[in-house]
Structures are given as structure tokens and as C-alpha cells.
Design an enzyme around this catalytic site. Structure first.
Site, PDB file in Angstrom:
ATOM      1  N   SER A   8      74.267  16.963  35.291  1.00  0.00           N
ATOM      2  CA  SER A   8      72.972  17.708  35.962  1.00  0.00           C
ATOM      3  C   SER A   8      73.936  18.983  36.722  1.00  0.00           C
ATOM      4  O   SER A   8      74.631  18.729  37.801  1.00  0.00           O
ATOM      5  CB  SER A   8      72.330  16.996  36.881  1.00  0.00           C
ATOM      6  OG  SER A   8      71.370  17.888  37.581  1.00  0.00           O
ATOM      7  N   HIS A  33      72.260  19.386  31.665  1.00  0.00           N
ATOM      8  CA  HIS A  33      70.725  19.372  32.443  1.00  0.00           C
ATOM      9  C   HIS A  33      70.663  20.334  33.480  1.00  0.00           C
ATOM     10  O   HIS A  33      71.459  20.513  34.418  1.00  0.00           O
ATOM     11  CB  HIS A  33      71.051  17.778  33.096  1.00  0.00           C
ATOM     12  CG  HIS A  33      69.334  17.456  33.432  1.00  0.00           C
ATOM     13  ND1 HIS A  33      68.515  17.021  32.845  1.00  0.00           N
ATOM     14  CD2 HIS A  33      68.930  17.622  34.720  1.00  0.00           C
ATOM     15  CE1 HIS A  33      67.348  16.716  33.370  1.00  0.00           C
ATOM     16  NE2 HIS A  33      67.708  17.095  34.698  1.00  0.00           N
ATOM     17  N   ASP A  35      67.981  21.551  36.444  1.00  0.00           N
ATOM     18  CA  ASP A  35      66.984  21.453  37.164  1.00  0.00           C
ATOM     19  C   ASP A  35      66.423  22.573  37.866  1.00  0.00           C
ATOM     20  O   ASP A  35      67.227  23.229  38.572  1.00  0.00           O
ATOM     21  CB  ASP A  35      67.299  20.352  38.179  1.00  0.00           C
ATOM     22  CG  ASP A  35      67.776  19.136  37.721  1.00  0.00           C
ATOM     23  OD1 ASP A  35      66.738  18.400  37.150  1.00  0.00           O
ATOM     24  OD2 ASP A  35      68.888  18.606  37.854  1.00  0.00           O
ATOM     25  N   MET A  37      63.660  24.003  40.477  1.00  0.00           N
ATOM     26  CA  MET A  37      62.700  23.554  41.628  1.00  0.00           C
ATOM     27  C   MET A  37      62.096  24.742  42.266  1.00  0.00           C
ATOM     28  O   MET A  37      62.601  25.747  42.704  1.00  0.00           O
ATOM     29  CB  MET A  37      63.456  22.680  42.507  1.00  0.00           C
ATOM     30  CG  MET A  37      64.276  21.455  42.041  1.00  0.00           C
ATOM     31  SD  MET A  37      65.251  20.773  43.171  1.00  0.00           S
ATOM     32  CE  MET A  37      66.022  19.408  42.261  1.00  0.00           C
ATOM     33  N   HIS A  66      64.770  20.895  32.848  1.00  0.00           N
ATOM     34  CA  HIS A  66      63.850  19.858  33.546  1.00  0.00           C
ATOM     35  C   HIS A  66      63.051  20.833  34.686  1.00  0.00           C
ATOM     36  O   HIS A  66      63.676  21.118  35.720  1.00  0.00           O
ATOM     37  CB  HIS A  66      64.665  18.737  34.296  1.00  0.00           C
ATOM     38  CG  HIS A  66      63.804  17.916  35.105  1.00  0.00           C
ATOM     39  ND1 HIS A  66      64.543  17.062  35.856  1.00  0.00           N
ATOM     40  CD2 HIS A  66      62.519  17.534  35.099  1.00  0.00           C
ATOM     41  CE1 HIS A  66      63.521  16.205  36.740  1.00  0.00           C
ATOM     42  NE2 HIS A  66      62.199  16.624  36.220  1.00  0.00           N
ATOM     43  N   MET A  68      60.758  21.254  37.371  1.00  0.00           N
ATOM     44  CA  MET A  68      59.959  20.559  38.702  1.00  0.00           C
ATOM     45  C   MET A  68      59.276  21.718  39.305  1.00  0.00           C
ATOM     46  O   MET A  68      59.692  22.181  40.534  1.00  0.00           O
ATOM     47  CB  MET A  68      61.045  19.922  39.393  1.00  0.00           C
ATOM     48  CG  MET A  68      61.515  18.938  38.836  1.00  0.00           C
ATOM     49  SD  MET A  68      63.073  18.284  39.688  1.00  0.00           S
ATOM     50  CE  MET A  68      64.108  19.007  39.003  1.00  0.00           C
ATOM     51  N   MET A 137      62.024   9.488  35.875  1.00  0.00           N
ATOM     52  CA  MET A 137      62.574   9.922  37.142  1.00  0.00           C
ATOM     53  C   MET A 137      63.189   8.291  37.688  1.00  0.00           C
ATOM     54  O   MET A 137      62.067   7.483  37.812  1.00  0.00           O
ATOM     55  CB  MET A 137      61.858  10.446  37.938  1.00  0.00           C
ATOM     56  CG  MET A 137      61.454  12.034  37.641  1.00  0.00           C
ATOM     57  SD  MET A 137      62.648  12.937  37.301  1.00  0.00           S
ATOM     58  CE  MET A 137      64.038  12.838  38.859  1.00  0.00           C
ATOM     59  N   GLY A 144      69.859  15.956  44.590  1.00  0.00           N
ATOM     60  CA  GLY A 144      70.861  15.174  44.025  1.00  0.00           C
ATOM     61  C   GLY A 144      71.219  14.246  44.823  1.00  0.00           C
ATOM     62  O   GLY A 144      70.898  14.292  46.217  1.00  0.00           O
ATOM     63  N   ASP A 175      66.890  10.075  34.907  1.00  0.00           N
ATOM     64  CA  ASP A 175      67.480  10.969  35.719  1.00  0.00           C
ATOM     65  C   ASP A 175      67.178  10.627  37.068  1.00  0.00           C
ATOM     66  O   ASP A 175      65.999  10.296  37.854  1.00  0.00           O
ATOM     67  CB  ASP A 175      66.354  12.120  35.466  1.00  0.00           C
ATOM     68  CG  ASP A 175      66.962  13.388  36.372  1.00  0.00           C
ATOM     69  OD1 ASP A 175      68.180  13.388  36.850  1.00  0.00           O
ATOM     70  OD2 ASP A 175      66.462  14.356  36.248  1.00  0.00           O
ATOM     71  N   GLY A 176      68.336  10.402  37.874  1.00  0.00           N
ATOM     72  CA  GLY A 176      68.483  10.234  39.306  1.00  0.00           C
ATOM     73  C   GLY A 176      69.410   8.914  39.599  1.00  0.00           C
ATOM     74  O   GLY A 176      68.894   7.820  39.381  1.00  0.00           O
ATOM     75  N   GLY A 197      74.271  13.730  37.905  1.00  0.00           N
ATOM     76  CA  GLY A 197      74.670  15.037  38.813  1.00  0.00           C
ATOM     77  C   GLY A 197      75.869  14.727  39.748  1.00  0.00           C
ATOM     78  O   GLY A 197      76.896  15.139  39.318  1.00  0.00           O
ATOM     79  N   SER A 198      75.688  14.099  40.673  1.00  0.00           N
ATOM     80  CA  SER A 198      76.706  13.848  41.682  1.00  0.00           C
ATOM     81  C   SER A 198      77.920  12.676  41.181  1.00  0.00           C
ATOM     82  O   SER A 198      79.002  12.841  41.545  1.00  0.00           O
ATOM     83  CB  SER A 198      76.064  13.264  42.991  1.00  0.00           C
ATOM     84  OG  SER A 198      75.189  11.968  42.814  1.00  0.00           O
TER      85      SER A 198
HETATM   86  C1  DX5 Z   1      66.862  15.307  40.857  1.00  0.00           C
HETATM   87  C2  DX5 Z   1      67.129  15.806  39.379  1.00  0.00           C
HETATM   88  C3  DX5 Z   1      68.356  15.614  39.124  1.00  0.00           C
HETATM   89  C4  DX5 Z   1      69.642  15.464  39.878  1.00  0.00           C
HETATM   90  C5  DX5 Z   1      70.124  14.255  39.658  1.00  0.00           C
HETATM   91  O1  DX5 Z   1      65.309  15.861  41.321  1.00  0.00           O
HETATM   92  O2  DX5 Z   1      65.980  15.971  38.676  1.00  0.00           O
HETATM   93  O3  DX5 Z   1      68.333  15.727  37.712  1.00  0.00           O
HETATM   94  O4  DX5 Z   1      70.251  16.607  39.786  1.00  0.00           O
HETATM   95  O5  DX5 Z   1      71.170  14.094  40.693  1.00  0.00           O
HETATM   96  P1  DX5 Z   1      71.945  12.795  40.929  1.00  0.00           P
HETATM   97  O6  DX5 Z   1      72.662  11.976  39.580  1.00  0.00           O
HETATM   98  O7  DX5 Z   1      72.890  13.022  41.939  1.00  0.00           O
HETATM   99  O8  DX5 Z   1      71.048  11.810  41.504  1.00  0.00           O
HETATM  100 ZN    ZN Z   2      66.717  16.457  36.559  1.00  0.00          ZN
END
Ligand code: DX5
Ligand code: ZN
Length: 218
Positions: A8, A33, A35, A37, A66, A68, A137, A144, A175-176, A197-198
Site C-alpha cells: 500500500s 494498492h 488508497d 481518502m 481502494h 474510501m 477491512m 496506515g 487490508d489493515g 503498508g507499514s
Molecule cells: C487503511 C488503508 C490501508 C493502509 C494499510 O485505511 O486502506 O490500505 O494503507 O496500512 P497498514 O498495512 O500499515 O495497516
Molecule cells: Zn486500502
């Protein structure tokens, strides 16, 4: 099916975004991926079309976008034009989810529905035959680096049973809070796509972190 890994970019360093994209290109990751928002549906604002177009110009793997955002229907075509190959909308944002999913497919993208952690997977029963993937989710969307919600394992298993019954081709994406510590159990539970992501971008060796999530032994 061999599971997929989707780093991500929300956790990437935007000051050197091209290098981050090239790292993912070189790595064993399968998808990007991305995101999006809007500060309404989720309490955070990320990035929009101009950044996605620039990512697309360097990316050599499909973009899994994705959304949001509160009114995704208004922007489906614009995301396709910006470079999305997979596009997912939240169940919570679509009053006419069947119409949104049909539209995404008509635009030539893989269509996914996303549900928040508080929502039961049964809500997707009616639309399941029409989906290419479900994005579950495993944190509350918006940021993240949050902690994985353990009830997700049970939700994946429930969804996998519905998949057997209604749509064997369906992919389950999670995801998450996903990382090396839970990847094997997620795949064992029925997940096909791991978003991280992280766990990738905060790692000292992001390529190795991606490889670790591809080579799971459990
Ligand atoms: C959160 C996002 C994720 C986010 C995940 O709302 O949809 O895709 O980047 O990050 P990590 O893997 O750090 O939880
Ligand atoms: Zn996401």
C-alpha cells in the site's frame, strides 16, 4: 491459487515516490494498492488523480485502487482514466451497489466491494456472484499502521464458505495491520490478496519484507 501481495503506497515516502514505485516493480509484489481518502467517509485525506496518473506512468504492475470516498459513483470513470485496473468501493458508500459494480466492470476494471470491520460478510451475499473480489477491512479505514483486528480470521472463513457456494472465482483481499506476523494465518484462513503498508515501507528492507509475505510456511 498462489496468494498475491499488494504493497500500500499510503505508507510510501512521497518525497521519493518514484523510487518507491520502482522498488515495488523490482520486488515480488503482484499489485500496487492505492488508497484514496476524501476526509468525509474516513477521517483522513490522501491523494487523487494527478498522483495516481504519475504512479501509473512508472508502475509495471496493476493498480488496485481502494476508494474510501463518500460518492464513488461520481468518479469511477475518472479513476479508470487515471490508471486503475482493479477498483473497489465500500459497501457503506453505495446505495445501489449492484449498479456501481456493474459500472466498474463495464469500464473494464476488476470490481471489488469493501466492508468495514463492524459489518457482517453476510451483507455481501446478494452481490457476491457479481464481484471479482471482496476487500475485508481488518482495521477501521483511514490510516496506515493500525493494529490488526483478530475477528478478521473468522470473517475470512465465513466469506470463504460463501465463496464456495456462490462464486468460486472470487478473490478475498485483506487490508489493515497485515505483516509477516499474521500473513500465514490469513492465507490459511482463505485470504488470496494481502495488502501491507507499514509492514513493507517502514521495513529496513522492503523487498525482503515482500518476499517474506510471498514465501509463507505455516
Ligand atoms: C487503511 C488503508 C490501508 C493502509 C494499510 O485505511 O486502506 O490500505 O494503507 O496500512 P497498514 O498495512 O500499515 O495497516
Ligand atoms: Zn486500502
Amino acid at each position: 491459487m498462489e496468494h498475491l501481495v499488494a504493497p500500500s503506497l499510503l505508507s510510501a515516502n512521497f518525497l521519493r515516490l518514484e523510487e518507491e514505485v520502482q522498488m515495488v516493480n523490482r520486488s515480488r509484489a503482484d499489485l500496487f494498492h492505492v488508497d484514496v481518502m476524501d476526509g468525509h467517509f474516513v477521517p483522513n485525506i490522501s491523494f487523487g488523480f494527478s498522483i495516481i496518473r504519475q504512479i501509473k506512468s512508472v508502475a509495471r504492475k496493476p493498480l488496485d485502487v481502494h476508494l474510501m470516498i463518500s460518492k464513488p459513483d461520481d468518479y469511477l470513470e475518472a479513476f479508470r482514466d487515471a490508471g486503475a485496473n482493479w477498483l473497489s468501493v465500500h459497501y457503506e458508500t453505495c446505495a445501489h451497489l449492484h449498479r456501481s459494480i456493474s459500472q466498474i466492470k463495464k469500464l473494464g476494471m476488476k470490481a471489488g466491494a469493501v466492508i468495514n470491520p463492524h459489518n457482517n460478510v453476510e451483507l455481501l451475499r446478494g452481490i457476491l456472484p457479481d464481484l471479482d473480489y471482496v476487500l475485508l477491512m481488518s482495521v477501521n479505514p483511514g490510516f496506515g499502521g493500525q493494529d490488526f483486528i483478530p475477528a478478521t480470521y473468522g470473517r475470512i472463513k465465513e466469506l470463504a464458505l460463501m465463496r464456495d457456494e456462490l462464486n468460486p472465482e472470487l478473490l478475498i483481499e485483506v487490508d489493515g495491520g497485515v505483516g509477516l506476523h499474521n500473513a500465514a494465518l490469513l492465507v490459511e484462513s482463505g485470504a488470496d490478496v494481502l495488502v501491507a503498508g507499514s509492514a513493507v515501507f517502514q521495513s529496513k528492507d522492503p523487498e525482503l519484507a515482500i518476499s517474506g509475505m510471498k514465501d509463507l510456511t505455516s
